[in-house]
Write a protein that holds these residues in place. Structure first.
Motif, PDB file in Angstrom:
ATOM      1  N   LYS A  73       0.884  -1.176   0.000  1.00 11.14           N
ATOM      2  CA  LYS A  73       0.000   0.000   0.000  1.00 11.14           C
ATOM      3  C   LYS A  73       0.909   1.210   0.000  1.00 11.14           C
ATOM      4  N   TYR A  74       0.864   1.980  -1.080  1.00  9.45           N
ATOM      5  CA  TYR A  74       1.877   3.026  -1.295  1.00  9.45           C
ATOM      6  C   TYR A  74       1.212   4.315  -1.775  1.00  9.45           C
ATOM      7  N   GLY A  75       1.786   5.436  -1.415  1.00  9.96           N
ATOM      8  CA  GLY A  75       1.290   6.738  -1.829  1.00  9.96           C
ATOM      9  C   GLY A  75       1.583   7.771  -0.756  1.00  9.96           C
ATOM     10  N   TYR A  76       1.550   9.057  -1.139  1.00  9.28           N
ATOM     11  CA  TYR A  76       1.948  10.078  -0.163  1.00  9.28           C
ATOM     12  C   TYR A  76       1.391  11.457  -0.490  1.00  9.28           C
ATOM     13  N   LEU A  77       0.257  11.509  -1.190  1.00  9.27           N
ATOM     14  CA  LEU A  77      -0.362  12.803  -1.494  1.00  9.27           C
ATOM     15  C   LEU A  77      -1.840  12.728  -1.136  1.00  9.27           C
ATOM     16  N   SER A  78      -2.166  12.964   0.115  1.00  8.01           N
ATOM     17  CA  SER A  78      -3.544  12.799   0.578  1.00  8.01           C
ATOM     18  C   SER A  78      -4.013  14.056   1.317  1.00  8.01           C
ATOM     19  N   VAL A  79      -5.237  14.477   0.997  1.00  9.44           N
ATOM     20  CA  VAL A  79      -5.849  15.634   1.653  1.00  9.44           C
ATOM     21  C   VAL A  79      -7.221  15.225   2.173  1.00  9.44           C
ATOM     22  N   ARG A  93      -9.062  20.919   7.523  1.00 16.91           N
ATOM     23  CA  ARG A  93      -8.554  20.228   6.342  1.00 16.91           C
ATOM     24  C   ARG A  93      -7.050  20.060   6.487  1.00 16.91           C
ATOM     25  N   VAL A  94      -6.551  18.869   6.165  1.00 21.28           N
ATOM     26  CA  VAL A  94      -5.144  18.566   6.411  1.00 21.28           C
ATOM     27  C   VAL A  94      -4.541  17.822   5.229  1.00 21.28           C
ATOM     28  N   PHE A  95      -3.234  17.969   5.097  1.00 18.68           N
ATOM     29  CA  PHE A  95      -2.446  17.193   4.147  1.00 18.68           C
ATOM     30  C   PHE A  95      -1.679  16.140   4.922  1.00 18.68           C
ATOM     31  N   CYS A  96      -1.565  14.933   4.337  1.00 22.81           N
ATOM     32  CA  CYS A  96      -0.831  13.860   5.003  1.00 22.81           C
ATOM     33  C   CYS A  96      -0.120  13.014   3.954  1.00 22.81           C
ATOM     34  N   LEU A  97       1.062  12.536   4.302  1.00 23.84           N
ATOM     35  CA  LEU A  97       1.832  11.651   3.435  1.00 23.84           C
ATOM     36  C   LEU A  97       1.318  10.216   3.583  1.00 23.84           C
ATOM     37  N   HIS A  98       0.083  10.013   3.147  1.00 25.03           N
ATOM     38  CA  HIS A  98      -0.596   8.722   3.348  1.00 25.03           C
ATOM     39  C   HIS A  98      -0.970   8.106   2.006  1.00 25.03           C
ATOM     40  N   PRO A  99      -0.966   6.783   1.909  1.00 22.69           N
ATOM     41  CA  PRO A  99      -1.424   6.122   0.676  1.00 22.69           C
ATOM     42  C   PRO A  99      -2.896   6.413   0.383  1.00 22.69           C
ATOM     43  N   HIS A 100      -3.340   5.957  -0.784  1.00 29.17           N
ATOM     44  CA  HIS A 100      -4.715   6.176  -1.238  1.00 29.17           C
ATOM     45  C   HIS A 100      -5.676   5.339  -0.383  1.00 29.17           C
ATOM     46  N   GLN A 101      -6.473   6.004   0.433  1.00 26.15           N
ATOM     47  CA  GLN A 101      -7.367   5.325   1.371  1.00 26.15           C
ATOM     48  C   GLN A 101      -8.464   6.298   1.777  1.00 26.15           C
ATOM     49  N   ASP A 102      -9.686   5.809   1.926  1.00 28.93           N
ATOM     50  CA  ASP A 102     -10.792   6.743   2.168  1.00 28.93           C
ATOM     51  C   ASP A 102     -10.874   7.254   3.603  1.00 28.93           C
ATOM     52  N   PHE A 103     -10.448   6.472   4.585  1.00 31.25           N
ATOM     53  CA  PHE A 103     -10.370   6.887   5.986  1.00 31.25           C
ATOM     54  C   PHE A 103      -9.075   6.325   6.565  1.00 31.25           C
ATOM     55  N   TYR A 104      -8.432   7.071   7.451  1.00 29.98           N
ATOM     56  CA  TYR A 104      -7.233   6.529   8.088  1.00 29.98           C
ATOM     57  C   TYR A 104      -6.993   7.238   9.413  1.00 29.98           C
ATOM     58  N   VAL A 105      -6.264   6.558  10.291  1.00 30.35           N
ATOM     59  CA  VAL A 105      -5.893   7.097  11.601  1.00 30.35           C
ATOM     60  C   VAL A 105      -4.385   7.238  11.648  1.00 30.35           C
ATOM     61  N   VAL A 106      -3.912   8.442  11.979  1.00 27.48           N
ATOM     62  CA  VAL A 106      -2.482   8.722  12.042  1.00 27.48           C
ATOM     63  C   VAL A 106      -2.204   9.613  13.245  1.00 27.48           C
ATOM     64  N   PRO A 107      -0.942   9.717  13.675  1.00 27.46           N
ATOM     65  CA  PRO A 107      -0.618  10.680  14.735  1.00 27.46           C
ATOM     66  C   PRO A 107      -0.968  12.105  14.299  1.00 27.46           C
ATOM     67  N   ALA A 108      -1.436  12.902  15.236  1.00 23.79           N
ATOM     68  CA  ALA A 108      -1.794  14.288  14.921  1.00 23.79           C
ATOM     69  C   ALA A 108      -0.596  15.046  14.355  1.00 23.79           C
ATOM     70  N   ALA A 109       0.613  14.676  14.789  1.00 25.98           N
ATOM     71  CA  ALA A 109       1.813  15.358  14.312  1.00 25.98           C
ATOM     72  C   ALA A 109       2.121  15.049  12.849  1.00 25.98           C
ATOM     73  N   ALA A 110       1.443  14.043  12.288  1.00 25.74           N
ATOM     74  CA  ALA A 110       1.720  13.635  10.903  1.00 25.74           C
ATOM     75  C   ALA A 110       0.893  14.385   9.878  1.00 25.74           C
ATOM     76  N   VAL A 111      -0.012  15.263  10.329  1.00 22.99           N
ATOM     77  CA  VAL A 111      -0.829  16.021   9.390  1.00 22.99           C
ATOM     78  C   VAL A 111      -0.455  17.500   9.460  1.00 22.99           C
ATOM     79  N   ARG A 122      -6.141  21.070  -5.175  1.00 25.31           N
ATOM     80  CA  ARG A 122      -4.840  21.708  -5.406  1.00 25.31           C
ATOM     81  C   ARG A 122      -3.838  21.324  -4.319  1.00 25.31           C
ATOM     82  N   ALA A 123      -4.331  21.107  -3.112  1.00 29.44           N
ATOM     83  CA  ALA A 123      -3.440  20.792  -1.997  1.00 29.44           C
ATOM     84  C   ALA A 123      -2.724  19.453  -2.174  1.00 29.44           C
ATOM     85  N   VAL A 124      -3.240  18.553  -3.037  1.00 25.04           N
ATOM     86  CA  VAL A 124      -2.523  17.283  -3.245  1.00 25.04           C
ATOM     87  C   VAL A 124      -1.172  17.527  -3.906  1.00 25.04           C
ATOM     88  N   LEU A 125      -0.970  18.713  -4.474  1.00 24.41           N
ATOM     89  CA  LEU A 125       0.319  19.041  -5.082  1.00 24.41           C
ATOM     90  C   LEU A 125       1.390  19.388  -4.052  1.00 24.41           C
TER      91      LEU A 125
END
Length: 329
Positions: A73-79, A93-111, A122-125
């Motif tokens: 599971k790979y990817g890193y342009l998620s908003v 609204r946040v940007f995260c270096l996360h793979p393509h997924q409709d919902f996910y849980v990550v550390p708050a520091a990662a967004v 535009r933010a996916v850029l």
């Protein structure tokens, strides 16, 4: 609670898989994805299982599951928007270096919060513009410089879009495809063919992912000029003209890569600082020219197959997510 994620499962093949996600803890957030972006160069290498073994550890993305070459599971342009977890981020609204997924849980520091005025698509850029920021820190363009960008892909266009703000003596965007003239015009930079490009450049950013592009960069450099190399060739071993006048003219060919902050700024900037800067720079609506119309998340497997076959857009392919959906309990 369940979510759906995209996995590369075999060379040239991917699928959507259901997986469980936990409730966020006090220092975590649950994000509902609004849009994600395909990083055409890197993700096509992953799709083809073509990432060299020697760099597979370096190529890991922050929330990757599985190991390269795959299944992965790979990817890193998620908003997305924060729906649960850390109170100070709820509804943001946040940007995260996360793979393509409709919902996910990550550390708050990662967004990273997306600034007002920057649409989700535009933010996916942000990841691509962050690469461009690092390249400009590496190259350090100066007032009056004659500058060229070779390769009108996502990275080259992002570099050119930022450079147009500088008081340069000359700026040209070089590509072999005249069909990219419209997007170049939309960001305010002239597109020229390699044979028509001006020489005696002080600084060149090379992002064509083609050995001919590197050769063109070296040809167009003025004496003691510098080429900042942004292309990544994977397992390909490009043939470069490092004989002839390369040494006599004292040219410099230097790598730039986003994995670490440029040495020119590393003592004063963090990767978090650099990402926040990239998102701020995306207030410029000229970057919309780099975006292809969104395709549904459900169509992502076929979209990558089409891209692998050489069909579809050369711009950033945006993936859209159905907003009426909710997590399945």
């Amino acid at each position: 609670m369940e979510a759906t994620a995209y996995w590369t499962v075999a060379p040239g093949e991917g699928e959507l898989r259901r997986e469980s996600i936990a409730e966020p803890g006090p220092d975590q957030v649950r994000v509902r994805t609004l849009a994600s972006g395909l990083s055409r160069g890197t993700e096509l290498l992953v799709h083809r299982h073509a990432v060299p073994e020697s760099v597979r550890t370096l190529m890991r993305c922050p929330f990757q599951s599985g190991d390269l070459p795959g299944p992965v599971k790979y990817g890193y342009l998620s908003v997305g928007v924060v729906e649960a977890g850390a109170a100070h981020l709820l509804g943001k609204r946040v940007f995260c270096l996360h793979p393509h997924q409709d919902f996910y849980v990550v550390p708050a520091a990662a967004v990273t919060e997306v600034p007002d005025g920057v649409p989700a698509e535009r933010a996916v850029l942000a990841g691509t513009v962050e690469t461009a920021v690092n390249a400009l820190w590496d190259g350090g363009p100066r007032i009056g410089d004659r500058v060229a960008v070779i390769g009108a892909g996502m990275v080259g266009l992002s570099v050119a879009a930022l450079l147009r703000r500088f008081p340069l003596g000359r700026l040209e965007l070089i590509d072999i495809d005249p069909g990219k003239a419209d997007v170049a015009a939309a960001i305010g930079v002239p597109l020229v063919a390699p044979e028509s490009a001006a020489g005696d450049c002080d600084l060149i950013f090379e992002a064509s992912a083609n050995a001919d592009g590197v050769a063109t960069a070296l040809r167009l450099c003025g004496d003691e000029g510098e080429v900042i190399e942004l292309s990544w060739f994977g397992e390909t071993r490009p043939s470069l003209p490092l004989g002839a006048e390369f040494h006599a003219r004292r040219l410099t060919l230097r790598a730039s890569q986003v994995g670490r902050v440029s040495p020119a700024r590393a003592s004063r900037r963090t990767t978090a600082d650099r990402l926040r800067l990239a998102l701020e720079l995306l207030r410029d609506n000229a970057f919309d020219a780099l975006l292809a119309r969104a395709v549904p998340f459900a169509d992502l497997p076929e979209t990558l197959r089409q891209m692998d076959a050489g069909r579809g857009t050369t711009l950033c392919q945006v993936i859209g997510y159905p907003q009426e959906d909710a997590c399945t309990n």
